[in-house]
Design a protein around this motif. Structure first.
Motif, short mmCIF file in Angstrom:
data_model
loop_
_atom_site.label_atom_id
_atom_site.label_comp_id
_atom_site.label_asym_id
_atom_site.label_seq_id
_atom_site.Cartn_x
_atom_site.Cartn_y
_atom_site.Cartn_z
N MET A 1 -0.90 72.20 104.41
CA MET A 1 -1.50 70.89 104.28
C MET A 1 -1.71 70.58 102.79
SD MET A 1 -4.32 71.17 107.33
CE MET A 1 -4.57 69.46 107.65
N PRO A 2 -1.02 69.63 102.27
CA PRO A 2 -1.10 69.38 100.83
C PRO A 2 -2.42 68.76 100.39
CG PRO A 2 0.38 67.84 101.89
CD PRO A 2 -0.03 68.83 102.94
N GLN A 3 -3.14 68.09 101.27
CA GLN A 3 -4.39 67.46 100.85
C GLN A 3 -5.47 68.49 100.57
OE1 GLN A 3 -2.97 66.98 103.81
NE2 GLN A 3 -4.45 67.03 105.48
N LEU A 4 -5.32 69.73 101.04
CA LEU A 4 -6.30 70.77 100.78
C LEU A 4 -6.03 71.51 99.47
CD1 LEU A 4 -6.81 72.27 104.34
CD2 LEU A 4 -8.21 70.60 103.13
N ASN A 5 -4.93 71.23 98.87
CA ASN A 5 -4.61 71.86 97.61
C ASN A 5 -5.31 71.08 96.49
OD1 ASN A 5 -3.52 73.18 95.49
ND2 ASN A 5 -1.42 72.42 95.78
N PRO A 6 -6.33 71.63 95.84
CA PRO A 6 -7.07 70.88 94.84
C PRO A 6 -6.37 70.75 93.50
CG PRO A 6 -7.98 73.06 95.04
CD PRO A 6 -6.89 72.95 96.07
N SER A 7 -5.27 71.40 93.36
CA SER A 7 -4.59 71.40 92.06
C SER A 7 -4.20 70.02 91.57
CB SER A 7 -3.37 72.31 92.17
OG SER A 7 -2.58 72.18 91.04
N PRO A 8 -3.59 69.14 92.34
CA PRO A 8 -3.14 67.88 91.75
C PRO A 8 -4.25 66.86 91.52
CG PRO A 8 -2.40 68.02 94.02
CD PRO A 8 -3.07 69.32 93.70
N TRP A 9 -5.26 66.83 92.35
CA TRP A 9 -6.20 65.73 92.26
C TRP A 9 -7.57 66.13 91.71
CZ3 TRP A 9 -10.59 66.54 95.04
CH2 TRP A 9 -10.51 67.44 96.10
N LEU A 10 -7.90 67.40 91.68
CA LEU A 10 -9.23 67.81 91.21
C LEU A 10 -9.40 67.52 89.72
CD1 LEU A 10 -11.93 69.09 91.95
CD2 LEU A 10 -10.95 71.29 91.31
N PHE A 11 -8.40 67.82 88.95
CA PHE A 11 -8.48 67.57 87.51
C PHE A 11 -8.60 66.06 87.23
CE2 PHE A 11 -6.38 66.67 83.45
CZ PHE A 11 -7.28 67.33 82.61
N ILE A 12 -7.83 65.26 87.94
CA ILE A 12 -7.89 63.81 87.75
C ILE A 12 -9.25 63.28 88.18
CG2 ILE A 12 -6.90 61.62 88.51
CD1 ILE A 12 -4.24 63.15 88.81
N PHE A 13 -9.78 63.80 89.26
CA PHE A 13 -11.09 63.38 89.74
C PHE A 13 -12.18 63.72 88.73
CE2 PHE A 13 -14.93 64.63 92.12
CZ PHE A 13 -15.26 63.40 92.67
N LEU A 14 -12.19 64.95 88.23
CA LEU A 14 -13.20 65.35 87.26
C LEU A 14 -13.05 64.61 85.94
CD1 LEU A 14 -13.32 69.19 87.92
CD2 LEU A 14 -14.95 67.45 88.64
N LEU A 15 -11.83 64.40 85.53
CA LEU A 15 -11.60 63.68 84.29
C LEU A 15 -12.04 62.23 84.40
CD1 LEU A 15 -10.35 63.88 81.45
CD2 LEU A 15 -8.22 63.08 82.47
N SER A 16 -11.74 61.60 85.51
CA SER A 16 -12.14 60.20 85.67
C SER A 16 -13.65 60.06 85.76
CB SER A 16 -11.47 59.60 86.90
OG SER A 16 -11.89 60.27 88.06
N TRP A 17 -14.33 60.97 86.44
CA TRP A 17 -15.79 60.91 86.52
C TRP A 17 -16.42 61.19 85.17
CZ3 TRP A 17 -19.36 58.79 89.23
CH2 TRP A 17 -19.12 58.45 90.55
N SER A 18 -15.89 62.13 84.45
CA SER A 18 -16.48 62.42 83.14
C SER A 18 -16.29 61.25 82.18
CB SER A 18 -15.88 63.70 82.56
OG SER A 18 -14.50 63.54 82.36
N MET A 19 -15.13 60.61 82.21
CA MET A 19 -14.92 59.45 81.36
C MET A 19 -15.80 58.28 81.79
SD MET A 19 -12.94 60.33 79.03
CE MET A 19 -12.44 58.81 78.29
N LEU A 20 -15.94 58.09 83.08
CA LEU A 20 -16.79 57.01 83.58
C LEU A 20 -18.24 57.23 83.18
CD1 LEU A 20 -16.92 54.47 85.40
CD2 LEU A 20 -17.45 56.01 87.27
N LEU A 21 -18.74 58.46 83.34
CA LEU A 21 -20.11 58.75 82.95
C LEU A 21 -20.30 58.65 81.44
CD1 LEU A 21 -20.98 61.68 85.35
CD2 LEU A 21 -21.76 59.32 85.45
N LEU A 22 -19.31 59.04 80.70
CA LEU A 22 -19.41 58.95 79.25
C LEU A 22 -19.46 57.50 78.80
CD1 LEU A 22 -19.32 60.55 76.57
CD2 LEU A 22 -16.85 60.20 76.61
#
Length: 55
Positions: A1-22
């Motif tokens: 199941m590819p949606q359980l693989n955090p590799s492609p989207w976890l970094f984008i998610f964390l980066l977008s939240w950190s930029m948004l909070l910044l």
């Protein structure tokens, strides 16, 4: 199941939240309040009893 693989989207998610909070943090810290807080009025007002007509 590819949606359980955090590799492609976890970094984008964390980066977008950190930029948004910044960005939001810097924007909100630059705001000044419209109403500056002041001390409440310490004077006590003289009150009169009400005259109720049905009593």
């Amino acid at each position: 199941m590819p949606q359980l693989n955090p590799s492609p989207w976890l970094f984008i998610f964390l980066l977008s939240w950190s930029m948004l909070l910044l960005v939001l943090k810097t924007k909100t810290l630059q705001l000044t309040p419209h109403n500056t807080p002041s001390l409440p009025n310490q004077q006590t007002l003289a009150t009169a009893p009400w005259n109720w007509p049905w009593i």
